[in-house]
Design a protein around this motif. Structure first.
Motif, PDB file in Angstrom:
ATOM      1  N   PRO A 222     -17.041 -13.003  10.155  1.00 50.90           N
ATOM      2  CA  PRO A 222     -17.641 -12.857  11.482  1.00 50.90           C
ATOM      3  C   PRO A 222     -17.080 -11.699  12.297  1.00 50.90           C
ATOM      4  O   PRO A 222     -17.841 -10.944  12.913  1.00 50.90           O
ATOM      5  CB  PRO A 222     -17.349 -14.200  12.144  1.00 50.90           C
ATOM      6  CG  PRO A 222     -17.301 -15.173  11.011  1.00 50.90           C
ATOM      7  CD  PRO A 222     -16.686 -14.420   9.874  1.00 50.90           C
ATOM      8  N   LEU A 223     -15.755 -11.528  12.305  1.00 48.16           N
ATOM      9  CA  LEU A 223     -15.187 -10.436  13.092  1.00 48.16           C
ATOM     10  C   LEU A 223     -15.522  -9.080  12.480  1.00 48.16           C
ATOM     11  O   LEU A 223     -15.721  -8.095  13.209  1.00 48.16           O
ATOM     12  CB  LEU A 223     -13.669 -10.595  13.213  1.00 48.16           C
ATOM     13  CG  LEU A 223     -13.169 -11.813  13.997  1.00 48.16           C
ATOM     14  CD1 LEU A 223     -11.670 -11.704  14.225  1.00 48.16           C
ATOM     15  CD2 LEU A 223     -13.887 -11.965  15.322  1.00 48.16           C
ATOM     16  N   ASP A 224     -15.608  -9.006  11.151  1.00 47.25           N
ATOM     17  CA  ASP A 224     -16.032  -7.764  10.505  1.00 47.25           C
ATOM     18  C   ASP A 224     -17.416  -7.354  10.997  1.00 47.25           C
ATOM     19  O   ASP A 224     -17.657  -6.202  11.366  1.00 47.25           O
ATOM     20  CB  ASP A 224     -16.091  -7.938   8.980  1.00 47.25           C
ATOM     21  CG  ASP A 224     -14.725  -8.070   8.329  1.00 47.25           C
ATOM     22  OD1 ASP A 224     -13.779  -7.412   8.796  1.00 47.25           O
ATOM     23  OD2 ASP A 224     -14.618  -8.833   7.355  1.00 47.25           O
ATOM     24  N   ILE A 225     -18.321  -8.309  10.985  1.00 46.19           N
ATOM     25  CA  ILE A 225     -19.708  -8.022  11.342  1.00 46.19           C
ATOM     26  C   ILE A 225     -19.828  -7.686  12.821  1.00 46.19           C
ATOM     27  O   ILE A 225     -20.521  -6.731  13.204  1.00 46.19           O
ATOM     28  CB  ILE A 225     -20.610  -9.213  10.959  1.00 46.19           C
ATOM     29  CG1 ILE A 225     -20.623  -9.359   9.430  1.00 46.19           C
ATOM     30  CG2 ILE A 225     -22.027  -9.032  11.507  1.00 46.19           C
ATOM     31  CD1 ILE A 225     -21.240 -10.636   8.931  1.00 46.19           C
ATOM     32  N   LEU A 226     -19.136  -8.433  13.670  1.00 41.32           N
ATOM     33  CA  LEU A 226     -19.190  -8.137  15.106  1.00 41.32           C
ATOM     34  C   LEU A 226     -18.600  -6.764  15.417  1.00 41.32           C
ATOM     35  O   LEU A 226     -19.115  -6.040  16.278  1.00 41.32           O
ATOM     36  CB  LEU A 226     -18.453  -9.224  15.893  1.00 41.32           C
ATOM     37  CG  LEU A 226     -19.154 -10.582  15.969  1.00 41.32           C
ATOM     38  CD1 LEU A 226     -18.264 -11.606  16.654  1.00 41.32           C
ATOM     39  CD2 LEU A 226     -20.492 -10.471  16.700  1.00 41.32           C
ATOM     40  N   GLU A 227     -17.535  -6.380  14.718  1.00 44.91           N
ATOM     41  CA  GLU A 227     -16.972  -5.053  14.921  1.00 44.91           C
ATOM     42  C   GLU A 227     -17.961  -3.978  14.474  1.00 44.91           C
ATOM     43  O   GLU A 227     -18.099  -2.932  15.125  1.00 44.91           O
ATOM     44  CB  GLU A 227     -15.651  -4.908  14.161  1.00 44.91           C
ATOM     45  CG  GLU A 227     -15.060  -3.508  14.138  1.00 44.91           C
ATOM     46  CD  GLU A 227     -14.696  -2.944  15.512  1.00 44.91           C
ATOM     47  OE1 GLU A 227     -14.378  -1.744  15.569  1.00 44.91           O
ATOM     48  OE2 GLU A 227     -14.752  -3.694  16.525  1.00 44.91           O
ATOM     49  N   GLY A 228     -18.659  -4.231  13.370  1.00 46.03           N
ATOM     50  CA  GLY A 228     -19.683  -3.291  12.932  1.00 46.03           C
ATOM     51  C   GLY A 228     -20.795  -3.155  13.960  1.00 46.03           C
ATOM     52  O   GLY A 228     -21.231  -2.036  14.280  1.00 46.03           O
ATOM     53  N   ILE A 229     -21.251  -4.276  14.493  1.00 52.51           N
ATOM     54  CA  ILE A 229     -22.302  -4.254  15.517  1.00 52.51           C
ATOM     55  C   ILE A 229     -21.807  -3.519  16.760  1.00 52.51           C
ATOM     56  O   ILE A 229     -22.529  -2.716  17.356  1.00 52.51           O
ATOM     57  CB  ILE A 229     -22.735  -5.689  15.865  1.00 52.51           C
ATOM     58  CG1 ILE A 229     -23.412  -6.348  14.660  1.00 52.51           C
ATOM     59  CG2 ILE A 229     -23.666  -5.704  17.082  1.00 52.51           C
ATOM     60  CD1 ILE A 229     -23.637  -7.841  14.821  1.00 52.51           C
TER      61      ILE A 229
END
Length: 375
Positions: A222-229
């Motif tokens: 989740p944090l990987d994806i939110l950082e990407g977004i």
């Protein structure tokens, strides 16, 4: 990475979301390329935590889902032969062909086995010299190197009863096909981190420049994806279109040179059909001339098999990000995990499977719409 929980921390997620909400002033549509990212997004409800104008479009990054129907039928034909031990990862056994799947071939007496590595199939070939052992090699740049290494080892060891049914595809040509579609709404990409661990970042800057789209390499938690977004939103709001690596703990700029060299030796780049999408130029691999003797399609003379997609299944539009799974009229009705019309409903990375599993059966204010697919 020490602990998985570090990348699922609610407080850190809130900080990232606060930044995204504070930065986003306009509506934006971005595509996550990988089906593993799609499952993480739907499972954790990340798309529902974003500002109203930020849309996540689910891309064609499920290798099982994009394996063409004719390749599935070739696998079924080969697996049905009495002299064959057909080996595959477990996620391919429920994928429907024209009229059956590998489980049904197995129940009818075919020797179909689940393995955990292509090298397991090679060992079976060495242990059963009187049988033909075939491994079903599918996937993106992530799984292509170990399959290539297995063919390399088979040639080195002189294991002549081993072969590979190849259905490998490449991500950058798929991004190009999506961006050149008249129906494209994608304004940025979250690139698949595991693909980039092999190939690095080198293929993406020309795409970012040509189509003026940010591309951020992203992980799967989740944090990987939110950082990407978060990085994508900042680029879009600032009018930038750059390639960024938000997954540095796994991805180096140059990727894995040893794996790349193995790919260049064992495979050659070819045009490849994607299930539900059609032919994408230079988007796949097949075994090179040196290793053609290990090509199962050639060995078993199944190259002429041709098939027709289900008229009811709209998985191709799902894979192109043109519709959400629940917008297909067959979703959850004629098409369920028990009776799938397409691979997107049974693959562990399929978007339809994610929506069904996590009960994302409908969204307010949406409904089926007509679209023009790629191809």
């Amino acid at each position: 990475m020490r602990y998985l929980d570090e990348f699922r921390d609610p407080e850190l997620a809130k900080r990232l979301l606060d930044d995204i909400h504070a930065t986003a002033k306009h509506p934006w549509a971005m595509m996550e390329v990988c089906g593993g990212q799609t499952h993480s997004i739907i499972r954790h409800g990340l798309d529902q935590l974003l500002p109203d104008g930020i849309e996540l479009i689910h891309g064609p990054g499920c290798p099982v889902c994009v394996t063409p129907l004719d390749v599935i039928d070739k696998a079924l034909e080969i697996a049905s032969r009495p002299e064959v031990i057909f080996c595959s990862f477990g996620d391919m056994l429920r994928v429907p062909g024209s009229g059956r799947d590998l489980f049904q071939v197995k129940s009818a007496g075919g020797d179909v086995r689940v393995v955990y590595s292509p090298l397991d199939a090679l060992e079976l070939a060495r242990a059963n010299p009187d049988r033909q052992v075939v491994f079903f090699g599918i996937g993106f740049e992530t799984t292509a190197p170990p399959n290539a290494m297995t063919v390399y080892q088979a040639e080195k060891l002189g294991v002549e009863n081993f072969s590979l049914l190849v259905s490998h595809v490449r991500v950058p040509p798929a991004i190009e096909a999506i961006m050149t579609s008249p129906a494209c709404r994608v304004q940025a990409f979250l690139a698949a981190g595991h693909v980039c661990t092999v190939m690095g970042l080198g293929e993406y800057p020309p795409l970012a420049e040509r189509f003026a789209v940010p591309i951020v390499v992203t992980g799967f938690e989740p944090l990987d994806i939110l950082e990407g977004i978060r990085r994508v939103v900042h680029q879009l709001e600032e009018g930038r279109h750059e390639v960024e690596n938000a997954y540095p703990r796994a991805v180096a700029a140059g990727g894995n040179p040893v794996a790349q060299k193995m790919l260049e030796d064992v495979y050659e780049v070819v045009d490849r059909s994607w299930r539900g999408i059609g032919m994408i130029p230079q988007s796949g691999w097949r075994l090179s001339e040196r290793y053609r003797a290990f090509d199962a399609e050639h060995r078993f003379s199944v190259g002429d098999i041709r098939t027709k997609e289900s008229a009811l299944c709209r998985s191709g539009e799902v894979l192109q990000g043109l519709i959400k799974p629940h917008e297909c009229a067959a979703f959850g009705k004629e098409c369920t995990p028990r009776n799938p019309l397409g691979a997107t409903m049974v693959s562990s990375e399929g978007a339809c499977a994610a929506y069904y599993l996590y009960r994302r059966m409908h969204l307010p204010g949406t409904g089926p719409r007509e679209v023009t697919p790629v191809g």
